[in-house]
Design an enzyme around this catalytic site. Structure first.
Site, PDB file in Angstrom:
ATOM      1  N   HIS A 137       0.822  -1.206   0.000  1.00  0.00           N
ATOM      2  CA  HIS A 137       0.000   0.000   0.000  1.00  0.00           C
ATOM      3  C   HIS A 137       0.859   1.261   0.000  1.00  0.00           C
ATOM      4  O   HIS A 137       0.365   2.359  -0.262  1.00  0.00           O
ATOM      5  CB  HIS A 137      -0.926  -0.035   1.225  1.00  0.00           C
ATOM      6  CG  HIS A 137      -2.054   0.942   1.166  1.00  0.00           C
ATOM      7  ND1 HIS A 137      -2.160   2.003   2.026  1.00  0.00           N
ATOM      8  CD2 HIS A 137      -3.127   1.017   0.345  1.00  0.00           C
ATOM      9  CE1 HIS A 137      -3.256   2.684   1.746  1.00  0.00           C
ATOM     10  NE2 HIS A 137      -3.860   2.117   0.726  1.00  0.00           N
ATOM     11  N   HIS A 167      -7.403  12.896   2.087  1.00  0.00           N
ATOM     12  CA  HIS A 167      -6.735  11.604   1.955  1.00  0.00           C
ATOM     13  C   HIS A 167      -5.334  11.587   2.568  1.00  0.00           C
ATOM     14  O   HIS A 167      -4.757  10.541   2.784  1.00  0.00           O
ATOM     15  CB  HIS A 167      -6.668  11.239   0.467  1.00  0.00           C
ATOM     16  CG  HIS A 167      -6.338   9.807   0.189  1.00  0.00           C
ATOM     17  ND1 HIS A 167      -5.111   9.407  -0.294  1.00  0.00           N
ATOM     18  CD2 HIS A 167      -7.072   8.681   0.336  1.00  0.00           C
ATOM     19  CE1 HIS A 167      -5.116   8.100  -0.449  1.00  0.00           C
ATOM     20  NE2 HIS A 167      -6.280   7.628  -0.072  1.00  0.00           N
TER      21      HIS A 167
END
Lengths: 718, 530
Positions: free
Chosen positions: A450, A607
């Site tokens: 990720h 984000h």
């Protein structure tokens, strides 16, 4: 500190988040089409929630798992609570649509019609459209003893039709299902105005307020229902109702046994359509016979059925919100600015000079694309290594990496095939890179990669030099326009060594590593976070300055939350900026009274992950790809990295300060887990996302204008 | 795009990256480095932990660790080795490396299936693995280690390297190493040997300490006087340094004795599992921590040092230095050969060879060697072998005058001669075997087992040694210098008024090999006969 009442259930918290998105749809201060977009987002959010979270809980409930979550609820209890809340949200969604947005759209001349409202001319149009375009692609499926209930696609919109043979002497009735096709637009414009598509061209003229021409639309499923009898000659249509099913789409790959991950995903993508149904949405007033039939055929409880008073699947309004010519019903666009530190400079020279931060989408993502492009073309670059988690369909990053390989660079791309819902897309470009000669690898078994890291190895006069880009967001030029993320460029050797070592781990070249700067999950990140939080607690106890500010998408991890509770009890001031799920309950006396949780839901999806620790007056700042969730800390390869340059630390602190001082889009978590906007009376109007946009513009123009110079007047023009 | 003048883009040899791959006993390592302003700079350092020592030293293969023979490298490990090497090559090519050296140490060297392993690696990766022997490994490390020490640290120092399967000890005084010893034990080997004991015995450290006494008992008497500094390196030293809170000045790690002892006391009663948990170590590392610390502890007791000073270098570092700085490394060799000679002299004295004898033989041999350079075509290293042989040729007389050359051979092959590889040592021993009566013969086992090239080398050096030895008869007081001229024959001219019949006889008898090897007649001439 770990009593159930101190935690908010994860699903409840997520639903509270979706309520916040819905509030943006309800908020009349937002432009109309923006409100419509938020409404569509609540719907697609909810789809994913059912496909993954609710599906997971159903599986647990069916397996009779009675273990409770940190907030003390069993899976069954959670499902019951979810059903209740989702029914409520659903009512509010359609109230918002029917009572507020649709009337407002009508005022602007945009009308969504029932078939009964159509003029004779418009009916003639729909009939012709049905016969010529829709009819040939419809496949009615009858259901009887020899033909079982068909496997309907996940998220498909269907019409259930009750039939009776015209010539039959008996009262025998049976059912058939017609899937609405997805290959033609669901919103059909009627001849009153122009076709919707005609207004999606770049040259579409702006429609002035007032003299707006009326434009009429109708939904595809309504047209099909109107003429559905034509599919069943010899039968009488007793009734026809629209429904939609959502299926379990959570799947766990058994990676240990998988030789070829790619093939496994391909299989799984195909398999996903056929997961168990977990939700059925039906239109209000569906006749009982049809409703009972569906319940039995799909084996669902009443709690899984949602009656909808309006067009099913609100995500359809996303396309409507993009209608051309109505910019006045949208936010003024916020234009990404070229990152100031790179203006008029060679990319590598700029990074060699100093570490650089870019704040997307305010600073353009071009900074990142240019970095990769320069690496692909520069004759001194030997190698490029990069992780790609989610990239856009026609990604310039992928294209550039392929070119780099063709230019003879050693290109290593770590492709994460397990990014949810993107697999089909991922597999395509993985193949593409492979063909171009890139070394494509698929990461570590059992762990999603990720972290967003890019390494460029350059052979310069002085020897090998490494250039690094680390980010909180994906290398996706599309989402970079709507997600707020922070990217970091450096050529510091410590980072170079760390990122090289991380790639060596990810490629399987090494099987151990020690880090100089970065913190890596799943091995060390939680432990390190807890250590920094505990350090603040210790400082608070000994009377030193102690504060934590952390910005992230979700906060779920119990170990981290407990550590935060301890710190709060020790007197540490803790400010959490959590956009989505937050299982930490703030303001509980003796537990979390020093913690505030705020959330920003605005035009850009918040984000970025920024962690600030006061550290006794020498603040530590980290950026990260990881949320504080078990999945990030345990099952993903994540990176948190320190930002150490004093000016950059200031910039990050400023971002946190401005976010916290927002008075327009900021909501504060209440002790009951709900969120409320702050009282704006007597406060300055601070809209943080707009402020960041202005700051990027100012940075950019300050650099472009440069120092004042004397410009001679061009006399010849006089 | 940066616009740079074309000239700048020319690759400069100095900034070329070079790579070393080491197949060690507990891990494979890749190092990529570039030479920057006389400072070696690593751009890549990858370790892939792979316990090959378990295959080779493991007790699973019926006491392989205790017997001389190693175990076998398992086939799946061979697969892994090849896979890892391929990955390493890919990583190295990312830096544009063209020169790659690949070496293997104890685990491969002692594996009974070594040849097959090397063959498979060659087939699968196209690389020729150089198997480094014990002595070479220590030589590389000590040479590099010594080059890092400042003058103060060279005065009276105990240099130690603890590998996984073997360790090297040496004593340095005034920059020279008169004593060195290789011991075929190491952290991993001990851990593998006493594998089961470690799990069940709470007094495991006593077993290790007792076992080590066997190796270290004779050590103290070989080290003259108190040792001031303790300089050590090895696979585990970085881990130990971190656990003991060592200071790092960029060049060396400094582990205070107090901290070390405290740490050792702390771990010696702990199980491997507890060590792993308490210090957050992977099990593999936890297993070797106690044996490694036990060894360092035992050795530190021998010295009076109040700290361990560690340059934390491994074999791969030394090899990299040699690749990047061949000239500087050759200088180190030259410097180091002095230690080798010093060591040989000590051994010769220990075995009662009179100094006047071996010193003269050495001097004459070297003189002949130097004058014949054009004919024999040998270099510095061969000269060192000749020196060593010239000094040691008579050590066998300690056992018996009869067949003393045979005893010399046996003694020499049993020595650890710092500065010489095992092959070098065999060559020196062979030269000494033939210095007296017998001539090199293919029927001799030790001669036959050498390569053709090395057999020629032995013969050439033997020819020179025999001639030199013939000149030193009796007490050797008849003359003290020789002149050597080479034309169509080799003429050794001496000047003495004493009778040299004995020398003449011996010279004539012993220079027979000379003619055969060099195609050159050797003649002894007295400038001042009576």
């Amino acid at each position: 500190m770990d009593k159930p009442q101190h935690y908010i259930n994860r699903e409840m918290s997520w639903l509270a988040f979706n309520r916040r998105v819905l509030e943006e749809a309800q908020d009349k201060t937002n432009p109309l089409l923006e409100r419509l977009k938020f409404l569509a987002i609540t719907a697609s959010n909810m789809d994913e929630f059912f496909m993954i979270r609710v599906s997971g809980l159903i599986s647990q409930a069916e397996a009779n798992i009675t273990r409770t979550d940190p907030s003390g609820l069993t899976p069954r209890e959670q499902l019951a609570a979810i059903s209740e809340i989702v029914h409520d949200i659903s009512t509010r969604q359609y109230n918002c649509l029917n009572r507020s947005i649709l009337p407002a759209l009508a005022k602007e001349g945009l009308r969504f019609m029932d078939m009964g409202e159509l003029t004779a001319g418009q009916l003639k149009f729909t009939e012709h459209y049905f016969n010529s375009t829709i009819y040939p692609i419809l496949t009615p499926m009858a259901i009887d003893q020899s033909r079982p209930f068909p496997l309907l696609n996940n998220k498909s919109l269907n019409i259930i039709v009750e039939l009776k043979a015209k010539k039959s002497q008996t009262e025998d009735r049976f059912f058939a299902v017609v899937q609405t096709p997805t290959v033609i637009p669901r919103v059909i414009e009627l001849p009153a105005g122009r076709a919707l598509e005609a207004h999606t061209g770049p040259d579409a003229p702006e429609i002035p307020r007032g003299g707006t021409p009326e434009r009429h639309f109708v939904f595809l499923e309504e047209v099909i229902r109107e003429y559905v009898h034509r599919l069943f000659t010899g039968y009488r249509v007793l009734n026809a109702s629209i429904f939609r099913i959502t299926r379990n789409s959570d799947f766990d790959l058994d990676e240990e046994d998988t030789e070829d991950l790619l093939m496994e995903i391909e299989k799984s993508v195909k398999g996903r359509k056929w997961g168990e149904p977990v939700r059925i949405e039906i239109e209000r007033n569906m006749v009982d016979s049809a409703r009972v039939f569906l319940e039995e055929a799909l084996k669902l409880d009443a709690a899984d059925i949602y009656e909808i008073s309006g067009p099913l699947d609100l995500s359809v309004w996303m396309s409507v919100s993009g209608i051309k010519g109505y910019d006045r019903l949208r936010n003024a666009p916020l234009i990404p600015r070229p990152a100031a530190d790179f203006l008029d400079k060679d990319v590598f020279e700029a990074i060699a000079e100093k570490d650089i931060l870019v704040h997307h989408p305010y600073d353009s993502f071009d900074a990142v694309l240019n970095f990769v492009r320069a690496a692909a073309q520069d004759p001194e670059v030997l190698a490029i290594k990069m992780t790609l988690y989610r990239v856009s369909g026609n990604s310039p990053v992928v294209e550039t990496l392929a070119q780099a390989a063709e230019n003879g660079k050693q290109v290593t791309v770590l492709v994460e095939l397990k990014a949810r819902f993107d697999e089909e897309n991922n597999i395509l470009w993985a193949r593409r890179l492979d063909k171009a000669g890139c070394h494509v690898i698929y990461g570590l078994v059992g762990l999603k990669t990720h972290c967003k890291i890019c390494l460029v190895v350059r052979k310069e006069d002085g020897g090998i030099r490494r250039y690094i880009h680390l980010s909180t967001g994906n290398y996706n030029d599309s989402t970079a326009k709507i997600y707020t993320d922070i990217g970091f460029f450096t050529s510091k050797e410590t980072f170079g060594q760390d990122i090289t070592a991380l790639f060596n781990l990810l490629t399987g070249y090494s099987n151990n590593a020690v880090w100089k700067k970065i913190v890596v999950a799943p091995t060390m990140l939680r432990e390190t976070l807890v250590r920094y939080i505990d350090n603040e607690a210790e400082n608070a106890r000994t009377g030193r300055a102690a504060m934590i500010i952390a910005k992230m998408n979700s906060l779920v991890d119990t170990a981290v939350i407990q550590s935060l509770y301890n710190a709060s009890a020790a007197g540490v001031k803790i400010k959490l900026i959590v956009r989505g799920i937050c299982c930490l309950r703030s303001g509980v006396p003796g537990v979390s009274e020093n913690i505030t949780v705020v959330s920003i839901v605005d035009r850009f999806l918040e984000h970025s992950r920024i962690f600030y620790f006061e550290n006794g007056g020498a603040p530590k700042l980290f950026l990260s790809s990881a949320d504080w969730m078990p999945r990030n800390l345990d099952r993903r390869v994540e990176v948190a990295f320190p930002v150490e340059d004093a000016a950059l630390k200031e910039a990050l602190i400023e971002i946190l300060d401005i976010t916290l001082s927002d008075t327009v889009k900021l909501r504060v978590q209440q002790p009951d887990g709900s969120y409320e906007k702050i009282d704006r009376r007597g406060k300055e109007n601070i809209h943080s996302q707009l402020v960041f946009g202005q700051m990027a513009e100012a940075r950019c123009s300050a650099r472009q204008d440069g120092p004042a110079v004397f410009k001679p007047v061009n006399t010849s023009e006089k | 795009m940066p616009k740079k003048p074309a000239a700048k883009k020319e690759k400069r040899a100095s900034s070329e990256c070079k790579a070393v791959i080491e197949i060690g006993s507990n891990a494979l390592r890749l190092k990529v480095a570039q030479a920057r302003k006389n400072k070696m700079e690593y751009v890549e350092s990858i370790t892939y932990d792979l316990n090959l020592g378990r295959d080779t030293f493991g007790t699973v293969t019926s006491g392989a660790a205790l017997s001389g023979d190693g175990g076998r490298i398992q086939f799946d490990n061979l697969e892994k080795i090849c896979g890892i090497i391929k990955n390493f090559l890919a990583a190295a090519s990312g830096y544009g490396c063209e020169e790659i050296k690949i070496v293997a140490t104890t685990a491969i060297r002692e594996a009974t299936n070594k040849e097959y392993i090397l063959d498979q690696i060659k087939i699968k990766t196209a690389l020729n693995v150089e198997v480094i022997d014990d002595a070479q490994e220590k030589l590389y490390i000590f040479k590099f280690m010594a080059s890092l020490l400042n003058d103060a640290l060279k005065k009276s120092t105990f240099l130690v390297y603890i590998g996984s399967g073997s360790m090297g000890l040496s004593y340095m005084t005034e920059g020279r190493i008169p004593y060195a010893q290789n011991i075929r034990t190491g952290s991993l080997r001990i851990s593998e040997m006493f594998n089961e004991l470690q799990e069940y015995s709470s007094e495991f450290h006593l077993v290790v300490e007792e076992y080590l006494n066997g190796f270290t008992d004779g050590l103290a008497e070989n080290i003259p006087g108190p040792v001031k500094d303790f300089v050590a390196s090895g696979q585990e030293i970085s881990m130990i340094a971190e656990l003991c809170g060592a200071r790092d000045d960029g060049l060396f790690l400094y582990i205070p004795r107090e901290n070390f002892t405290q740490m050792y006391e702390e771990i010696k009663h702990k199980s491997v599992d507890n060590i792993a948990l308490d210090y957050r170590l992977p099990t593999d590392k936890a297993e070797v921590l106690l044996p490694a610390m036990a060894i360092f502890n035992r050795l530190m007791e021998i010295t009076g040092a109040n700290q361990i000073i560690s340059p934390a270098i491994l074999l791969s570092d030394a090899l990299m230095y040699e690749m990047l700085y061949p000239k500087a490394f050759a200088e180190l060799n030259k410097d180091f050969s002095k230690s080798t000679v010093l060591y040989a002299r000590r051994v010769a004295s220990r075995y009662g060879t009179p100094e006047f004898h071996y010193a003269k033989v050495e001097r004459y041999a070297l003189k002949i060697f130097d004058k014949m350079k054009k004919i024999h075509g040998m270099g510095q290293h061969e000269k060192l072998l000749l020196s060593t042989a010239a000094i040691l040729h008579d050590v066998g007389k300690f056992i018996n005058f009869k067949h003393h050359y045979r005893h010399s051979y046996n003694i020499i092959t049993g020595l650890d001669i710092l500065g010489l590889s095992n092959l070098d040592r065999e060559i020196v021993a062979c030269i000494c075997y033939y210095h007296s009566t017998c001539l090199p013969s293919i029927h001799d086992e030790h001669y036959k087992s050498l390569s053709a090239q090395d057999r020629v080398l032995v013969s050439k050096l033997t020819a020179i040694l025999r001639a030199a030895d013939a000149l030193v008869r009796g007490s050797g007081e008849k003359f003290d210098s020789i002149d050597v001229t080479v034309s169509d024959e080799l003429v050794v001219t001496i000047s003495t008024e004493q009778n040299i019949d004995l020398e003449q006889w011996a010279f004539n008898k012993k220079s027979d090999l000379f003619e055969e090897v060099f195609g050159l007649k050797a003649r002894l001439r007295n400038k001042r006969p009576l």
